[in-house]
Design a protein around this motif. Structure first.
Motif, PDB file in Angstrom:
ATOM      1  N   GLY A  71      56.019  43.021  58.562  1.00 31.28           N
ATOM      2  CA  GLY A  71      55.188  43.744  59.514  1.00 31.28           C
ATOM      3  C   GLY A  71      54.076  42.880  60.082  1.00 31.28           C
ATOM      4  N   GLU A  72      53.201  43.510  60.861  1.00 34.79           N
ATOM      5  CA  GLU A  72      52.119  42.758  61.473  1.00 34.79           C
ATOM      6  C   GLU A  72      50.879  43.612  61.663  1.00 34.79           C
ATOM      7  N   VAL A  73      49.755  42.907  61.698  1.00 35.41           N
ATOM      8  CA  VAL A  73      48.465  43.524  62.018  1.00 35.41           C
ATOM      9  C   VAL A  73      48.043  42.989  63.369  1.00 35.41           C
ATOM     10  N   ILE A  74      47.694  43.895  64.276  1.00 38.86           N
ATOM     11  CA  ILE A  74      47.361  43.508  65.646  1.00 38.86           C
ATOM     12  C   ILE A  74      45.907  43.858  65.929  1.00 38.86           C
ATOM     13  N   TYR A  75      45.162  42.870  66.416  1.00 40.25           N
ATOM     14  CA  TYR A  75      43.778  43.092  66.830  1.00 40.25           C
ATOM     15  C   TYR A  75      43.702  42.972  68.347  1.00 40.25           C
ATOM     16  N   ARG A  76      43.390  44.067  69.009  1.00 38.12           N
ATOM     17  CA  ARG A  76      43.282  44.117  70.473  1.00 38.12           C
ATOM     18  C   ARG A  76      44.469  43.440  71.164  1.00 38.12           C
ATOM     19  N   GLY A  77      45.649  43.796  70.691  1.00 40.52           N
ATOM     20  CA  GLY A  77      46.867  43.352  71.355  1.00 40.52           C
ATOM     21  C   GLY A  77      47.438  42.043  70.867  1.00 40.52           C
ATOM     22  N   LYS A  78      46.722  41.344  69.953  1.00 37.55           N
ATOM     23  CA  LYS A  78      47.211  40.046  69.476  1.00 37.55           C
ATOM     24  C   LYS A  78      47.353  40.061  67.951  1.00 37.55           C
ATOM     25  N   PRO A  79      48.470  39.532  67.419  1.00 32.71           N
ATOM     26  CA  PRO A  79      48.684  39.519  65.968  1.00 32.71           C
ATOM     27  C   PRO A  79      47.614  38.702  65.243  1.00 32.71           C
ATOM     28  N   ILE A  80      47.201  39.181  64.083  1.00 33.56           N
ATOM     29  CA  ILE A  80      46.260  38.446  63.231  1.00 33.56           C
ATOM     30  C   ILE A  80      47.059  37.532  62.324  1.00 33.56           C
ATOM     31  N   THR A  81      46.755  36.253  62.366  1.00 31.00           N
ATOM     32  CA  THR A  81      47.489  35.273  61.560  1.00 31.00           C
ATOM     33  C   THR A  81      46.590  34.569  60.549  1.00 31.00           C
ATOM     34  N   GLY A  82      45.328  34.914  60.514  1.00 33.47           N
ATOM     35  CA  GLY A  82      44.377  34.306  59.582  1.00 33.47           C
ATOM     36  C   GLY A  82      43.014  34.921  59.782  1.00 33.47           C
TER      37      GLY A  82
END
Length: 257
Positions: A71-82
Motif C-alpha cells: 500500500g501507500e501513504v499519500i500527502y497532498r497527492g504525492k506518495p510519502i517515501t521517507g
C-alpha cells in the motif's frame, strides 16, 4: 468533507496500507492489515484502540519513519517515501536534547534546516510564549516537570511549521490534571493554527474531548473497525449526554477486544 461552509481537500490518504514484521524465528507477524483512511486538511483525528492494534506503527508509517509492506501513504497527492519536512511528530517520551536549554531545544529543528540565528530565536520566543514557558527559556530538561517537557516538545514540532502534526500518546505519562491542562492548550493551538493533527491515544475521554473524528483500531488483524464523528461543539462538556453515549460506545469496543 465540509467545514465552515467550504469543501476541504484530503491532506493525508492511506491506501491499502499493510505492515508485516519478521520475528527472530523467521515468523511473519501482521502489525497492520489493509488500512484505508482519508484525513482532510485541518481535521483533528484521534486514533484509539487497545495495545497492540498498530496505532503507533501506523503513525510512524505516515511520518515516513517506517515503510509499509504493501500500500501507500499519500500527502497532498504525492506518495510519502521517507521523512517529510511538512510532517512533524511528537512522541510520548519528549525526546528533548538534555544538553540544550528550552529555547535551544525549540529551535533545534530550525538549526538543522539552516534557518538563520535571528529567525530561529524569534520563532523560539514566539512558541515559548504560546506554551507559557518564557521564564524557563534557559532551563534544561532535567529541571522541568514532565508536563513542561512535553510543552517544549510540542513547541519544537510547531516551530518547524509542519502542515501535519502526528502525536503518539503525548500525554500518556502525565498526571490527570496536567493532562487536562495540556489538552486545553493543544486545542487552543489547533484553533489558532489549524494544523492537520493525527493523535494516538488509549483514552476514550481524551479522544472525545479533542477530536473531530475518532478512528477505533482493532487488533488481530489490526484494522480500522469503526469511525465516530464527534458531533458536539467545543469546548466540550463532559456532562453532555452525547459525551456519555460516545463513551459507552467506545468502551464497548475495548471490552469486545
Amino acid at each position: 468533507m465540509r467545514k465552515k461552509g467550504r469543501i476541504l481537500m484530503d491532506c493525508i490518504t492511506l491506501k491499502n496500507v499493510k505492515k508485516d514484521f519478521i520475528t527472530g524465528k523467521g515468523d511473519k507477524v501482521a502489525a497492520l492489515g489493509n488500512v484505508n483512511l482519508s484525513v482532510p486538511e485541518s481535521e483533528f483525528v484521534c486514533i484509539l484502540g487497545p495495545s497492540g492494534c498498530g496505532k503507533s506503527t501506523l503513525l510512524r508509517i505516515i511520518a515516513g519513519l517506517e515503510s509499509a509492506t504493501e500500500g501507500e501513504v499519500i500527502y497532498r497527492g504525492k506518495p510519502i517515501t521517507g521523512a517529510h519536512k511538512e510532517i512533524g511528530m511528537v512522541f510520548q517520551n519528549y525526546s528533548l536534547m538534555p544538553w540544550l536549554n528550552v529555547r535551544d531545544n525549540i529551535a533545534l529543528g530550525l538549526d538543522f534546516a539552516g534557518i538563520g540565528k535571528k529567525e530561529r530565536l524569534e520563532r523560539a520566543e514566539y512558541y515559548m510564549e504560546m506554551i507559557h514557558m518564557q521564564e524557563f527559556a534557559k532551563a534544561f530538561p532535567y529541571e522541568l516537570s514532565g508536563g513542561m517537557q512535553q510543552r517544549v516538545a510540542i513547541a519544537r514540532a510547531l516551530a518547524n511549521d509542519p502542515d501535519v502534526l502526528l502525536m503518539d500518546e503525548p500525554f500518556g505519562a502525565l498526571d490527570a490534571y496536567t493532562r487536562i491542562v495540556l489538552q486545553q492548550e493543544l486545542l487552543s493551538i489547533w484553533e489558532k493554527h489549524k494544523k492537520t493533527i493525527l493523535f494516538v491515544t488509549h483514552s476514550v475521554d481524551e479522544a472525545i474531548y479533542l477530536a473531530d473524528r475518532v478512528i477505533f483500531m482493532a487488533p488481530k488483524p489490526s484494522r480500522i473497525e469503526k469511525e465516530f464523528l464527534i458531533d458536539m461543539p467545543r469546548i466540550r462538556q463532559r456532562n453532555n449526554p452525547r459525551y456519555g453515549e460516545l463513551t459507552e460506545e467506545m468502551l464497548a469496543l475495548f471490552e469486545k477486544h
